[in-house]
Scaffold this motif. Structure first.
Motif, PDB file in Angstrom:
ATOM      1  N   ILE A 140      30.788  90.766  68.816  1.00  0.00           N
ATOM      2  CA  ILE A 140      29.950  90.264  70.090  1.00  0.00           C
ATOM      3  C   ILE A 140      30.219  91.471  71.120  1.00  0.00           C
ATOM      4  CG2 ILE A 140      30.143  88.564  71.901  1.00  0.00           C
ATOM      5  CD1 ILE A 140      31.582  86.796  69.845  1.00  0.00           C
ATOM      6  N   ARG A 141      28.891  91.552  71.654  1.00  0.00           N
ATOM      7  CA  ARG A 141      28.929  92.550  72.705  1.00  0.00           C
ATOM      8  C   ARG A 141      28.848  91.807  73.953  1.00  0.00           C
ATOM      9  NH1 ARG A 141      24.683  95.415  75.712  1.00  0.00           N
ATOM     10  NH2 ARG A 141      23.172  94.134  74.472  1.00  0.00           N
ATOM     11  N   ASN A 142      29.669  92.157  75.157  1.00  0.00           N
ATOM     12  CA  ASN A 142      29.415  91.733  76.523  1.00  0.00           C
ATOM     13  C   ASN A 142      28.755  92.679  77.230  1.00  0.00           C
ATOM     14  OD1 ASN A 142      29.851  90.299  79.062  1.00  0.00           O
ATOM     15  ND2 ASN A 142      31.775  91.916  79.242  1.00  0.00           N
ATOM     16  N   ALA A 143      27.226  91.917  77.753  1.00  0.00           N
ATOM     17  CA  ALA A 143      26.410  93.014  78.512  1.00  0.00           C
ATOM     18  C   ALA A 143      26.469  92.639  79.967  1.00  0.00           C
ATOM     19  CB  ALA A 143      25.274  92.543  78.115  1.00  0.00           C
ATOM     20  N   SER A 144      27.418  91.798  80.354  1.00  0.00           N
ATOM     21  CA  SER A 144      27.602  91.233  81.894  1.00  0.00           C
ATOM     22  C   SER A 144      28.266  92.710  82.564  1.00  0.00           C
ATOM     23  CB  SER A 144      28.749  90.255  81.986  1.00  0.00           C
ATOM     24  OG  SER A 144      28.998  89.969  83.386  1.00  0.00           O
ATOM     25  N   PRO A 145      27.389  92.911  83.719  1.00  0.00           N
ATOM     26  CA  PRO A 145      27.763  94.152  84.639  1.00  0.00           C
ATOM     27  C   PRO A 145      28.819  93.504  85.569  1.00  0.00           C
ATOM     28  CG  PRO A 145      25.732  93.341  85.501  1.00  0.00           C
ATOM     29  CD  PRO A 145      26.068  92.454  84.029  1.00  0.00           C
ATOM     30  N   VAL A 146      29.277  92.268  85.483  1.00  0.00           N
ATOM     31  CA  VAL A 146      30.266  91.827  86.627  1.00  0.00           C
ATOM     32  C   VAL A 146      31.553  91.749  85.960  1.00  0.00           C
ATOM     33  CG1 VAL A 146      30.798  89.594  87.822  1.00  0.00           C
ATOM     34  CG2 VAL A 146      28.474  90.314  87.743  1.00  0.00           C
ATOM     35  N   PHE A 147      31.698  91.007  84.552  1.00  0.00           N
ATOM     36  CA  PHE A 147      33.050  90.755  83.965  1.00  0.00           C
ATOM     37  C   PHE A 147      32.984  91.915  82.766  1.00  0.00           C
ATOM     38  CE2 PHE A 147      31.547  86.654  85.460  1.00  0.00           C
ATOM     39  CZ  PHE A 147      32.381  86.472  86.346  1.00  0.00           C
ATOM     40  N   GLY A 148      34.273  92.736  82.989  1.00  0.00           N
ATOM     41  CA  GLY A 148      34.570  93.585  81.942  1.00  0.00           C
ATOM     42  C   GLY A 148      35.715  93.068  81.174  1.00  0.00           C
ATOM     43  N   MET A 149      36.174  94.181  80.256  1.00  0.00           N
ATOM     44  CA  MET A 149      37.186  93.686  79.318  1.00  0.00           C
ATOM     45  C   MET A 149      38.241  93.116  79.744  1.00  0.00           C
ATOM     46  SD  MET A 149      37.873  93.673  75.873  1.00  0.00           S
ATOM     47  CE  MET A 149      37.109  94.725  75.012  1.00  0.00           C
ATOM     48  N   SER A 150      38.966  93.592  81.012  1.00  0.00           N
ATOM     49  CA  SER A 150      40.121  93.207  81.495  1.00  0.00           C
ATOM     50  C   SER A 150      40.095  91.839  82.091  1.00  0.00           C
ATOM     51  CB  SER A 150      40.533  94.061  82.789  1.00  0.00           C
ATOM     52  OG  SER A 150      39.348  94.055  83.805  1.00  0.00           O
ATOM     53  N   CYS A 151      38.802  91.260  82.547  1.00  0.00           N
ATOM     54  CA  CYS A 151      38.736  89.793  82.743  1.00  0.00           C
ATOM     55  C   CYS A 151      38.850  88.978  81.556  1.00  0.00           C
ATOM     56  CB  CYS A 151      37.212  89.566  83.225  1.00  0.00           C
ATOM     57  SG  CYS A 151      37.043  87.971  83.504  1.00  0.00           S
ATOM     58  N   PHE A 152      38.251  89.315  80.244  1.00  0.00           N
ATOM     59  CA  PHE A 152      38.601  88.568  78.885  1.00  0.00           C
ATOM     60  C   PHE A 152      39.846  88.595  78.634  1.00  0.00           C
ATOM     61  CE2 PHE A 152      34.247  89.269  79.356  1.00  0.00           C
ATOM     62  CZ  PHE A 152      33.476  88.098  79.004  1.00  0.00           C
ATOM     63  N   LEU A 153      40.511  89.655  78.625  1.00  0.00           N
ATOM     64  CA  LEU A 153      41.868  90.123  78.352  1.00  0.00           C
ATOM     65  C   LEU A 153      43.007  89.250  79.202  1.00  0.00           C
ATOM     66  CD1 LEU A 153      42.023  93.879  76.941  1.00  0.00           C
ATOM     67  CD2 LEU A 153      41.873  91.652  75.600  1.00  0.00           C
ATOM     68  N   SER A 154      42.650  89.163  80.484  1.00  0.00           N
ATOM     69  CA  SER A 154      43.335  88.254  81.310  1.00  0.00           C
ATOM     70  C   SER A 154      43.400  86.852  81.130  1.00  0.00           C
ATOM     71  CB  SER A 154      43.403  88.692  82.918  1.00  0.00           C
ATOM     72  OG  SER A 154      41.844  88.120  83.180  1.00  0.00           O
ATOM     73  N   ASN A 155      42.353  86.446  80.409  1.00  0.00           N
ATOM     74  CA  ASN A 155      42.102  85.202  79.948  1.00  0.00           C
ATOM     75  C   ASN A 155      42.268  84.698  78.633  1.00  0.00           C
ATOM     76  OD1 ASN A 155      41.382  83.589  82.614  1.00  0.00           O
ATOM     77  ND2 ASN A 155      39.782  85.243  82.620  1.00  0.00           N
ATOM     78  N   LYS A 156      42.919  85.547  78.204  1.00  0.00           N
ATOM     79  CA  LYS A 156      42.994  85.339  76.384  1.00  0.00           C
ATOM     80  C   LYS A 156      43.536  84.064  75.839  1.00  0.00           C
ATOM     81  CE  LYS A 156      47.364  88.070  76.115  1.00  0.00           C
ATOM     82  NZ  LYS A 156      47.904  89.376  75.877  1.00  0.00           N
ATOM     83  N   ARG A 157      44.351  83.683  76.471  1.00  0.00           N
ATOM     84  CA  ARG A 157      44.806  82.240  76.018  1.00  0.00           C
ATOM     85  C   ARG A 157      43.794  81.120  76.065  1.00  0.00           C
ATOM     86  NH1 ARG A 157      49.958  84.221  78.465  1.00  0.00           N
ATOM     87  NH2 ARG A 157      51.448  84.096  76.920  1.00  0.00           N
ATOM     88  N   ALA A 158      42.824  81.336  76.913  1.00  0.00           N
ATOM     89  CA  ALA A 158      41.519  80.244  77.029  1.00  0.00           C
ATOM     90  C   ALA A 158      40.531  80.734  75.937  1.00  0.00           C
ATOM     91  CB  ALA A 158      40.951  80.354  78.490  1.00  0.00           C
ATOM     92  N   ILE A 159      40.468  81.854  75.259  1.00  0.00           N
ATOM     93  CA  ILE A 159      39.423  82.191  74.287  1.00  0.00           C
ATOM     94  C   ILE A 159      39.562  81.651  73.082  1.00  0.00           C
ATOM     95  CG2 ILE A 159      38.410  84.139  73.292  1.00  0.00           C
ATOM     96  CD1 ILE A 159      39.204  85.832  75.379  1.00  0.00           C
TER      97      ILE A 159
END
Length: 95
Positions: A47-66
Protein backbone atom coordinates in the motif's frame (compact mmCIF):
# COMPACT_ATOMS: atom_id res chain seq x y z
CA UNK A 1 -3.41 17.33 -5.30
CA UNK A 2 -0.04 15.60 -5.36
CA UNK A 3 -0.88 13.69 -8.53
CA UNK A 4 -2.20 16.80 -10.28
CA UNK A 5 -5.82 15.64 -10.35
CA UNK A 6 -7.06 18.49 -8.15
CA UNK A 7 -6.57 22.22 -8.55
CA UNK A 8 -7.30 22.90 -4.87
CA UNK A 9 -4.55 24.58 -2.92
CA UNK A 10 -5.86 23.58 0.50
CA UNK A 11 -7.06 20.27 1.85
CA UNK A 12 -10.35 19.90 3.63
CA UNK A 13 -10.23 19.23 7.34
CA UNK A 14 -8.73 15.84 7.98
CA UNK A 15 -7.35 14.28 11.08
CA UNK A 16 -5.37 11.16 11.76
CA UNK A 17 -8.48 9.27 12.93
CA UNK A 18 -10.05 9.70 9.48
CA UNK A 19 -6.96 8.57 7.61
CA UNK A 20 -6.48 5.52 9.88
CA UNK A 21 -10.17 4.66 9.39
CA UNK A 22 -9.74 4.87 5.61
CA UNK A 23 -6.64 2.67 5.78
CA UNK A 24 -8.50 0.11 7.91
CA UNK A 25 -11.40 -0.01 5.42
CA UNK A 26 -8.92 -0.61 2.61
CA UNK A 27 -7.16 -3.37 4.54
CA UNK A 28 -10.47 -5.12 5.28
CA UNK A 29 -11.48 -4.91 1.59
CA UNK A 30 -8.17 -6.40 0.52
CA UNK A 31 -8.50 -9.13 3.15
CA UNK A 32 -11.85 -10.16 1.62
CA UNK A 33 -10.43 -10.10 -1.91
CA UNK A 34 -7.61 -12.52 -1.15
CA UNK A 35 -10.18 -15.26 -0.58
CA UNK A 36 -11.09 -15.08 -4.29
CA UNK A 37 -7.58 -16.16 -5.29
CA UNK A 38 -6.33 -19.68 -4.93
CA UNK A 39 -2.66 -18.83 -4.64
CA UNK A 40 -0.45 -21.79 -3.70
CA UNK A 41 2.16 -19.41 -2.30
CA UNK A 42 2.24 -16.79 0.48
CA UNK A 43 0.84 -13.40 -0.52
CA UNK A 44 1.99 -9.93 0.54
CA UNK A 45 0.16 -6.62 0.18
CA UNK A 46 1.73 -3.30 -0.81
CA UNK A 47 0.00 0.00 0.00
CA UNK A 48 1.34 3.42 -0.96
CA UNK A 49 0.28 6.49 0.97
CA UNK A 50 -0.04 9.42 -1.43
CA UNK A 51 -1.28 11.90 1.17
CA UNK A 52 0.81 15.07 1.26
CA UNK A 53 -0.60 15.78 4.74
CA UNK A 54 -0.07 12.52 6.63
CA UNK A 55 3.31 10.79 6.56
CA UNK A 56 4.75 7.60 7.96
CA UNK A 57 5.19 9.00 11.49
CA UNK A 58 1.45 9.74 11.71
CA UNK A 59 0.62 6.11 10.89
CA UNK A 60 3.27 4.70 13.20
CA UNK A 61 2.07 6.86 16.08
CA UNK A 62 -1.38 5.27 15.61
CA UNK A 63 -0.09 1.74 14.98
CA UNK A 64 -2.34 0.16 17.62
CA UNK A 65 -5.42 1.41 15.75
CA UNK A 66 -4.36 -0.13 12.42
CA UNK A 67 -6.15 -3.35 11.40
CA UNK A 68 -3.72 -6.22 10.87
CA UNK A 69 -5.00 -8.65 8.21
CA UNK A 70 -3.97 -12.20 9.04
CA UNK A 71 -4.20 -13.59 5.51
CA UNK A 72 -1.08 -11.82 4.24
CA UNK A 73 2.50 -12.69 5.09
CA UNK A 74 3.43 -8.99 4.94
CA UNK A 75 1.53 -5.74 4.58
CA UNK A 76 4.11 -3.30 3.23
CA UNK A 77 3.21 0.36 3.70
CA UNK A 78 5.14 2.94 1.67
CA UNK A 79 4.98 6.62 2.56
CA UNK A 80 6.97 9.82 2.65
CA UNK A 81 7.46 11.49 6.00
CA UNK A 82 7.92 15.10 7.00
CA UNK A 83 9.93 17.39 4.75
CA UNK A 84 12.09 14.58 3.43
CA UNK A 85 11.68 13.37 -0.14
CA UNK A 86 12.74 9.85 0.78
CA UNK A 87 10.16 7.08 0.75
CA UNK A 88 9.96 4.87 3.85
CA UNK A 89 8.64 1.30 3.83
CA UNK A 90 7.40 -0.60 6.90
CA UNK A 91 5.61 -3.89 7.39
CA UNK A 92 2.37 -3.03 9.22
CA UNK A 93 2.17 -6.56 10.60
CA UNK A 94 5.37 -6.11 12.58
CA UNK A 95 5.16 -2.49 13.79
Amino acid sequence: MRLGRSTKEMHGLENSTNIIGTLNELLKQKEKKIDKYNAPFPTALLIRNASPVFGMSCFLSNKRAIHKPEKYTHVWFVSKDGNYNDWVMKDLLTV
